[in-house]
Scaffold this motif. Sequence first.
Motif, PDB file in Angstrom:
ATOM      1  N   PHE A   1     102.151  27.278  31.415  1.00 41.17           N
ATOM      2  CA  PHE A   1     101.792  25.934  31.860  1.00 41.17           C
ATOM      3  C   PHE A   1     101.683  25.940  33.382  1.00 41.17           C
ATOM      4  O   PHE A   1     102.112  26.885  34.062  1.00 41.17           O
ATOM      5  CB  PHE A   1     102.829  24.896  31.403  1.00 41.17           C
ATOM      6  CG  PHE A   1     104.175  25.017  32.067  1.00 41.17           C
ATOM      7  CD1 PHE A   1     104.460  24.343  33.244  1.00 41.17           C
ATOM      8  CD2 PHE A   1     105.168  25.805  31.511  1.00 41.17           C
ATOM      9  CE1 PHE A   1     105.696  24.457  33.857  1.00 41.17           C
ATOM     10  CE2 PHE A   1     106.409  25.920  32.100  1.00 41.17           C
ATOM     11  CZ  PHE A   1     106.676  25.250  33.292  1.00 41.17           C
ATOM     12  N   ALA A   2     101.092  24.880  33.919  1.00 40.03           N
ATOM     13  CA  ALA A   2     100.993  24.699  35.367  1.00 40.03           C
ATOM     14  C   ALA A   2     101.161  23.227  35.678  1.00 40.03           C
ATOM     15  O   ALA A   2     100.613  22.371  34.976  1.00 40.03           O
ATOM     16  CB  ALA A   2      99.652  25.209  35.887  1.00 40.03           C
ATOM     17  N   CYS A   3     101.951  22.930  36.706  1.00 44.09           N
ATOM     18  CA  CYS A   3     102.258  21.551  37.082  1.00 44.09           C
ATOM     19  C   CYS A   3     102.065  21.349  38.578  1.00 44.09           C
ATOM     20  O   CYS A   3     101.940  22.315  39.342  1.00 44.09           O
ATOM     21  CB  CYS A   3     103.703  21.194  36.721  1.00 44.09           C
ATOM     22  SG  CYS A   3     104.036  21.111  34.966  1.00 44.09           S
ATOM     23  N   LEU A   4     102.080  20.074  38.965  1.00 38.37           N
ATOM     24  CA  LEU A   4     101.947  19.704  40.367  1.00 38.37           C
ATOM     25  C   LEU A   4     103.080  18.753  40.750  1.00 38.37           C
ATOM     26  O   LEU A   4     103.410  17.834  39.985  1.00 38.37           O
ATOM     27  CB  LEU A   4     100.617  18.999  40.614  1.00 38.37           C
ATOM     28  CG  LEU A   4      99.374  19.881  40.489  1.00 38.37           C
ATOM     29  CD1 LEU A   4      98.174  19.029  40.166  1.00 38.37           C
ATOM     30  CD2 LEU A   4      99.158  20.674  41.771  1.00 38.37           C
TER      31      LEU A   4
ATOM     32  N   GLU B   1      93.740  26.661  37.932  1.00 38.24           N
ATOM     33  CA  GLU B   1      92.688  25.950  37.210  1.00 38.24           C
ATOM     34  C   GLU B   1      93.294  24.950  36.231  1.00 38.24           C
ATOM     35  O   GLU B   1      92.781  23.829  36.073  1.00 38.24           O
ATOM     36  CB  GLU B   1      91.790  26.945  36.470  1.00 38.24           C
ATOM     37  CG  GLU B   1      90.971  27.833  37.383  1.00 38.24           C
ATOM     38  CD  GLU B   1      90.235  28.929  36.623  1.00 38.24           C
ATOM     39  OE1 GLU B   1      89.200  29.397  37.133  1.00 38.24           O
ATOM     40  OE2 GLU B   1      90.691  29.306  35.531  1.00 38.24           O
ATOM     41  N   THR B   2      94.384  25.352  35.575  1.00 36.28           N
ATOM     42  CA  THR B   2      95.070  24.432  34.664  1.00 36.28           C
ATOM     43  C   THR B   2      95.609  23.230  35.421  1.00 36.28           C
ATOM     44  O   THR B   2      95.462  22.082  34.977  1.00 36.28           O
ATOM     45  CB  THR B   2      96.227  25.146  33.951  1.00 36.28           C
ATOM     46  OG1 THR B   2      95.713  26.212  33.165  1.00 36.28           O
ATOM     47  CG2 THR B   2      96.998  24.187  33.053  1.00 36.28           C
TER      48      THR B   2
ATOM     49  N   PRO C   1      93.730  24.662  49.038  1.00 39.25           N
ATOM     50  CA  PRO C   1      94.146  25.852  48.280  1.00 39.25           C
ATOM     51  C   PRO C   1      95.505  25.652  47.612  1.00 39.25           C
ATOM     52  O   PRO C   1      96.277  24.782  48.022  1.00 39.25           O
ATOM     53  CB  PRO C   1      94.233  26.935  49.358  1.00 39.25           C
ATOM     54  CG  PRO C   1      94.601  26.180  50.595  1.00 39.25           C
ATOM     55  CD  PRO C   1      93.880  24.864  50.496  1.00 39.25           C
ATOM     56  N   PRO C   2      95.789  26.456  46.567  1.00 38.95           N
ATOM     57  CA  PRO C   2      97.079  26.304  45.876  1.00 38.95           C
ATOM     58  C   PRO C   2      98.250  26.736  46.760  1.00 38.95           C
ATOM     59  O   PRO C   2      98.159  27.728  47.481  1.00 38.95           O
ATOM     60  CB  PRO C   2      96.940  27.219  44.655  1.00 38.95           C
ATOM     61  CG  PRO C   2      95.907  28.219  45.040  1.00 38.95           C
ATOM     62  CD  PRO C   2      94.955  27.501  45.949  1.00 38.95           C
TER      63      PRO C   2
ATOM     64  N   ASP D   1     102.331  22.590  44.830  1.00 39.59           N
ATOM     65  CA  ASP D   1     102.488  21.410  45.681  1.00 39.59           C
ATOM     66  C   ASP D   1     101.202  20.590  45.621  1.00 39.59           C
ATOM     67  O   ASP D   1     100.132  21.053  46.010  1.00 39.59           O
ATOM     68  CB  ASP D   1     102.776  21.841  47.117  1.00 39.59           C
ATOM     69  CG  ASP D   1     103.239  20.691  47.986  1.00 39.59           C
ATOM     70  OD1 ASP D   1     103.095  19.527  47.565  1.00 39.59           O
ATOM     71  OD2 ASP D   1     103.750  20.949  49.092  1.00 39.59           O
ATOM     72  N   GLY D   2     101.315  19.349  45.101  1.00 37.36           N
ATOM     73  CA  GLY D   2     100.143  18.484  45.056  1.00 37.36           C
ATOM     74  C   GLY D   2      99.946  17.672  46.322  1.00 37.36           C
ATOM     75  O   GLY D   2      98.905  17.027  46.488  1.00 37.36           O
TER      76      GLY D   2
END
Length: 344
Positions: free
Chosen positions: A197-200, A237-238, A254-255, A279-280
Amino acid sequence: MNSETLRTRPRPSGTAHAARPATPADAEGIVRLRSAFVLAEPLAEEWIVRSGAELAARLAPGGDARACVVDAPDGTLASCALALIHPVLPEPASPSGRAARVHAVATHPSWRRRGYAGSALTALVDRLRAERVSPVEADVSGASVALFRASGFCGSLAPMRMTWPEPPVRGRVDEKTGHVWLPLEQYAETVMKATGFACLLFTDTRDRPVQLHGVYSETHPWQLVGGTMDPGERPWETAVRECREETGIELSGPPRLLATVYGLPGTEWPYSTMGLVFDGGRLDEGQIRDIVLDPREHDEVRVLSLPEWQPLMPPRDFARLGAVMEARRTGVAAYFDAWDWGTE
């Protein structure tokens, strides 16, 4: 192990021990006793966790597993007896259309010769009788026949059984070491299975975490923006896709990685879980107000200070949020490996 099919007959009265019905919380302990003291080859840890999660669900109300256990003074399980119920055609021997097979009877060596196994097995049979489950059968080795007969089982007809053989190993043998190198597809079946999974992490301009309230999960009521990776996606991308779908916010990067998160499988999910938290950034009041939720997933956006989030979240979720916030504060990415499934 030789097999016998044994059917119950009225049991003689005997000394009672403190056997009790098992609950889903006993599932992993039962699996560990069976693995260590019943199976010819103990299960690997991954299979113990997976089997325990499966058994927990089947021990819940409406499930097809029944078990009775005896507790040891230290809180572990001293002994257990487990049966699985299966449907059969109704007939005089099985008027309810349900039968059962005793799957395991085991006692830890520290607590043997106290009658615990007999107590657990007798309590199990009594429970099945009360539910009108009949017949009750068992696969019994020579060493256990006396125990089963003392609990009311009789008969000695050995059933025939079909087990599908494992496919032959066709690998390359290292001539120097003798090690067998499996073909890629066979080796892939042996490795740990996991979901990604990927979160912000979003905060407001006062560095207060922004979270969404989930409508589909009582276990994880407040969530970071993000979700499970689709096949072929990379983590960033997720995160970008999930952010767009859950909030309407378009990220360009950038991420910036804040944390790596890992969780062991459990009753809530049968696979390990690995994910990345990015980090969003900081959102102003207008951006937070303009968030558009997907009502199928979330019904509320909330902004609170970290201490205010604690009473609203399960301990492991709050610990993860705290680690991510500390990573944001220090600039040092966090490693959080205690986000396990079904351990609270």
